[in-house]
Design an enzyme around this catalytic site. Structure first.
Site, short mmCIF file in Angstrom:
data_model
loop_
_atom_site.label_atom_id
_atom_site.label_comp_id
_atom_site.label_asym_id
_atom_site.label_seq_id
_atom_site.Cartn_x
_atom_site.Cartn_y
_atom_site.Cartn_z
CG ASN A 158 23.44 -13.35 78.79
OD1 ASN A 158 22.40 -13.27 78.14
ND2 ASN A 158 23.48 -13.17 80.09
N GLY A 240 18.18 -8.49 78.40
CA GLY A 240 19.34 -7.72 77.96
C GLY A 240 19.64 -6.59 78.92
CD GLU A 264 16.82 -11.37 83.35
OE1 GLU A 264 17.61 -10.42 83.56
OE2 GLU A 264 17.16 -12.49 83.01
CB CYS A 301 21.05 -11.65 84.35
SG CYS A 301 20.35 -13.28 84.19
CD GLU A 392 24.23 -6.14 84.79
OE1 GLU A 392 23.43 -5.44 84.16
OE2 GLU A 392 24.23 -7.37 84.75
#
Ligand code: NAP
Length: 531
Positions: A158, A240, A264, A301, A392
């Site tokens: 992203n 990711g 992360e 994120c 998520e």
């Protein structure tokens, strides 16, 4: 010209038989070039070169490494529109967004160059000997931070520039004095190749040893896993999914010599809306939150994925307004077909449940590569009974949970997993009445935000982008800003070392002129020792 080859130090290499193609998310079709997946032989060669390069590279001064970083920034800028169009084509992100991300990437590189050229970041600490101390003489002890060795970097889908090949992870590791091997993301290999070429050229022109940087392509997980298991790799950074980050973390812990993995892995970034916040400008406030949910098609994120509030007529109206705003949003291109499918599957699972109220524009014509924004709403009881709702959903989605009272809200915050951010919206009275809620949220997050949305991560020295597990694998470190360099170093003490064997940073005459702590006091002065 994209050649599709791996970059092994200063060599282009395409020894493998397996090739794969990049994909244009916006056009929903493959791009023409072939990319060669790295072979085990190529991987081993990259790591061997990195390990050899480490011996010379770690001894480069901050000024020399700073010059190298500045050349990387210049070379990336020189790629001009070619890089912007390629990154936009491979991710579906608008060119304007990629331009902004390039600016951020270059600013990050310059911030690291400034840091290492100034030099005090290595935390030099000197405690002088006191031979006269009784009952035993005190030795001379000096400490500083030193690099770890070759670092493997997994790039993020992203952020094709800012969290990828020359992103914060790579630049922090290089700035600290570690060679880097990048495992390029399979959905933006062309962007990776262009940026990797810019880094390789900067390394060559700076006269750095062959192997200080390599970049490997792959079509499956095998190259990434072999990198993490390679005995000469000393640390890993990843951005990711939870699944990917945790798998790599677990792998590293199984090694004979476990190594740190800084993963992360994103989060749902809970937002708490307190009652007095909804007394005025509610439409604008709903608009601000929905804009954050849909920013970049929700592929951040820090996307606000969970919204908590106390059930009353004001909150009900706020939820209604959020729903209305969501319906005004257009479907947007997602980064790649996998991410789109993931989003659609997870949202569809939600939409079929009759206990969940949902808002979306059903009239929207949704093209193959696009996702339609959705807002869902449940009560506390249903949310508690269905723990998977707190996971998520990567994309333009958020779930609102209405609580009946303070106790339910407190319970939801207590039950949260670790998060990158937590936001509280309220007036001063709210913050006083709900101080315990705010304090509880503080324990769950890496960044506590007041009356602001979580998207839009400011890159500055006081930013912390990290958080308790599972948002990251190590809550002590940030992956944004200059402090992220601390992930790739370790402290080393020298006891009674002769001055000529000490690194420049610790020598008596302080040749670099850096700020050091000498016997507990910060100073740039030289150290006087009695012989
Ligand atoms: P991903 O699937 O986690 O992949 C990221 C990188 O890790 C890829 O280069 C992938 O390489 C590698 N990888 C993943 N699992 C692995 C494993 N088990 N072993 C070895 N390597 C592995 O992330 P993504 O492709 O960017 O997006 C997928 C999902 O990740 C999204 O739907 C979203 O939920 C989440 N995501 C989160 C963030 C965030 O900011 N935290 C950012 C982007 C995506 P290969 O595919 O080449 O093996």
């Amino acid at each position: 010209m994209i050649h599709g080859k791996n970059i092994i130090g200063y060599q282009y290499s395409s020894k493998g038989n397996y090739t794969f193609k990049s994909f244009s998310a916006a056009e929903n079709q493959e791009l023409k070039e072939d990319f060669y997946s790295a072979t085990d032989e190529e991987l081993n060669s990259a790591v061997d070169k990195a390990a050899n390069a480490f011996f010379a590279y770690k001894l480069q001064s901050g000024k020399e490494k700073g010059k190298f970083l500045r050349l990387i920034a210049q070379n990336i800028e020189k790629l001009g529109d070619v890089l912007i169009s390629r990154a936009s084509a491979e991710t579906g992100l608008p060119q304007q967004r990629i331009l902004g991300e390039r600016g951020r990437t270059i600013n990050q590189i310059i911030a690291f160059a400034d840091l290492i050229e100034e030099g005090s970041w290595i935390e030099a600490s000197i405690v002088k000997a006191r031979p006269e101390r009784q009952p035993l003489p005190k030795p001379d002890i000096r400490k500083m931070l030193v690099p770890l060795g070759p670092v493997a970097i997994f790039t993020a889908s992203n952020f094709p520039l800012a969290f990828s090949t020359a992103g914060g992870d790579t630049i922090a590791a290089l700035a600290a004095g570690n060679p880097v091997i990048v495992k390029g993301h399979p959905y933006h290999p062309g962007t990776n190749e262009l940026v990797a070429g810019a880094i390789m050229k900067a390394a060559k022109d700076s006269g750095l040893p062959d192997g200080v940087f390599s970049s490997l392509n792959s079509h499956d997980h095998s190259i990434g896993q072999s990198l993490v298991l390679h005995p000469l790799i000393k640390a890993v950074a990843f951005t990711g999914s939870f699944k990917g980050g945790k798998a790599l973390y677990d792998l590293a812990q199984k090694r004979k010599d476990p190594i740190p993995v800084f993963a992360e892995m994103g989060s749902v970034n809970p937002v708490v809306v307190l009652p007095e916040y909804l007394q005025n400008d509610v439409k604008d406030k709903a608009g601000q939150l929905v804009a954050s949910i849909c920013l970049g098609s929700g592929q951040f994120c820090t996307n606000p994925g969970l919204i908590f509030g106390l059930k009353n007529p004001d909150f009900d109206r706020f939820v209604f307004l959020l729903g209305e705003k969501i319906k005004e949003q257009n479907p947007a291109v997602m980064l790649n077909p996998n991410i789109l499918k993931n989003y659609q599957d997870k949202v569809n699972n939600i939409l079929v449940k009759k206990e969940i109220n949902s808002f979306s524009n059903k009239e929207n014509e949704v093209k193959e590569s696009k996702a339609n924004p959705v807002l869902a709403h449940v009560d506390y009881k249903y949310f508690k009974e269905n723990p998977s709702l707190s996971e998520e959903i990567f994309g333009p989605f958020s779930l609102v949970v209405s609580c009946n009272d303070y106790g339910e809200l407190d319970d939801l915050i207590s039950g949260l997993e670790g998060q990158l951010t937590g936001s509280v919206f309220g007036e001063e009275n709210d913050f006083m009445t709900y101080e315990n809620i705010v304090n509880r949220l503080r324990e769950k997050v890496g960044r506590l935000i007041f009356n602001n949305v979580p998207t839009g991560v400011e890159v500055c020295p006081s930013m912390h982008h990290g958080g308790p597990f599972p948002s990251t694998t190590d809550s002590r470190f940030t992956s944004v800003g200059i402090d992220s360099i601390k992930r790739f170093v370790r402290p080393l003490s020298f006891q009674n070392a002769p001055d000529y064997l000490l690194p420049q940073e610790l020598k008596n005459d302080n040749p670099l002129g850096i700020l050091r702590k000498v016997d507990g006091t910060f100073t740039n002065e030289i150290v006087l020792v009695h012989s």
